[in-house]
Design an enzyme around this catalytic site. Structure first.
Site, PDB file in Angstrom:
ATOM      1  N   LYS A  66      -8.922 -11.236  -2.500  1.00  0.00           N
ATOM      2  CA  LYS A  66      -9.009  -9.687  -2.053  1.00  0.00           C
ATOM      3  C   LYS A  66      -8.919  -8.788  -2.976  1.00  0.00           C
ATOM      4  CE  LYS A  66      -5.947  -6.985  -0.228  1.00  0.00           C
ATOM      5  NZ  LYS A  66      -5.041  -6.402   0.057  1.00  0.00           N
ATOM      6  N   ASP A  76      -8.866  -7.871   4.416  1.00  0.00           N
ATOM      7  CA  ASP A  76      -7.514  -7.417   4.316  1.00  0.00           C
ATOM      8  C   ASP A  76      -7.231  -7.638   5.980  1.00  0.00           C
ATOM      9  OD1 ASP A  76      -8.810  -5.499   5.867  1.00  0.00           O
ATOM     10  OD2 ASP A  76      -7.908  -3.767   4.594  1.00  0.00           O
TER      11      ASP A  76
END
Length: 323
Positions: free
Chosen positions: A190, A208
């Site tokens: 991420k 996320d």
């Protein structure tokens, strides 16, 4: 011989008719039988109907027709186009001026808001603007600088580790490859995709909390694991859209499609969403749930892009003076 006819004797008289009560009883019973029989049939019929009703399956609303892969892709890409019209100003909501600042800010953003990170990093980067400077900070000093973001001890360990790695292994520069970025302490896919997409122009999907939630609500995936969500979504959209798609979906998740109470009644893409109705559907009540610029509130960045239509976030209040 006597010619006088004999008189009949009593024994030869015709017997008198005997009366009885059995006939009326039989007649009455005969008249009542049909009625009793009809009542019995009605009760039996009612009982049978009730039993049949109890056994019959309850009719349910017709199930939604399964969506074909082609239909899913078309709907998903239309959602992306609608979000692009809704958020033409979508952007990363962390303040940064270079790849190192973005990397540090992204690591700090775990378990807190981007606004809190943006309020914290000005002091941090004033003290440690480069990997070499940050790696040289005493842990206690770095902890104090990033304390407002929470989990500051674990984040301090990550920042010191990644700063030292950048200094020792990458010449003080943030690498532009995912394979290298994920070797840094505290950096996963991420964080790597955030840095690649926004500092290097390399397309990436940032999964996320918000992105994962909306991807499942939109029916793009059923996965919970971030890497699997990324793979499912990447298969739907062209690579050139990955970075901006991430910004648009995250923007929508923060402003409209909230975790606990999404503002369904104020959502422009509600007709395309299979999860419509999970939140507030009344338009007036839903509008009150909108956040940030859509709700007339400050945004997350202290220094937002010029085209951002909302207010900048306020700087962190100075610490209260000791009495």
């Amino acid at each position: 011989m006597n010619d006088t006819p004999e008189k009949p004797t009593a024994a030869k008289k015709a017997p008198a008719k005997r009366t009885t009560t059995k006939a009326p009883v039989k007649k009455t019973a005969a008249k009542q039988a049909p009625a009793a029989k009809a009542t019995t049939k009605a009760v039996a019929k009612k009982t049978t109907a009730k039993a049949a009703a109890e056994k019959a399956p309850v009719k349910k609303a017709p199930a939604r027709k399964p969506e074909s892969r082609t239909a899913l892709v078309r709907r998903a890409r239309r959602i992306n186009r609608e979000l692009a019209e809704l958020y033409p100003y979508a952007h990363p909501e962390l303040d940064f001026t270079n790849s190192f600042e973005l990397l540090v800010a992204t690591v700090l953003s775990a378990q807190t808001t981007d606004m809190r990170v943006n309020q914290t990093t000005p002091r941090l980067f004033a003290v440690a603007p480069t990997p070499e400077d940050m790696a040289a900070l005493p842990p206690e000093e770095l902890e104090e600088l990033i304390r407002p973001t929470g989990f500051f001890r674990a984040k301090t360990k990550s920042l010191l580790g990644l700063s030292a790695a950048l200094r020792d292994r990458f010449g003080g520069e943030v690498p532009g490859r995912l394979e290298d970025l994920v070797t840094l302490p505290g950096v996963g896919r991420k964080t790597a995709n955030v840095v690649l997409g926004n500092a290097f122009g390399v397309p990436g999907i940032t999964v996320d909390t918000h992105f994962g939630r909306l991807a499942r609500r939109f029916g793009w995936t059923t996965q919970e694991d971030a890497d699997k969500v990324e793979a499912d979504v990447a298969a739907i959209f062209p690579k050139s859209e990955w970075t901006m798609l991430s910004h648009r979906v995250v923007f929508h998740g923060r402003r409209v499609c909230h975790s606990r109470k999404p503002a369904c009644g104020a959502c422009p893409i509600a007709p395309l969403c299979p999860s419509y109705g999970e939140g507030e559907t009344d338009p007036e009540k839903a509008r009150k749930l909108l956040k940030y610029e859509l709700g007339g509130q400050p945004g997350q960045r202290l220094k937002p892009p010029a085209d951002y239509p909302g207010q900048p976030a306020p700087p962190m209040a100075p610490p209260a003076a000791a009495s």
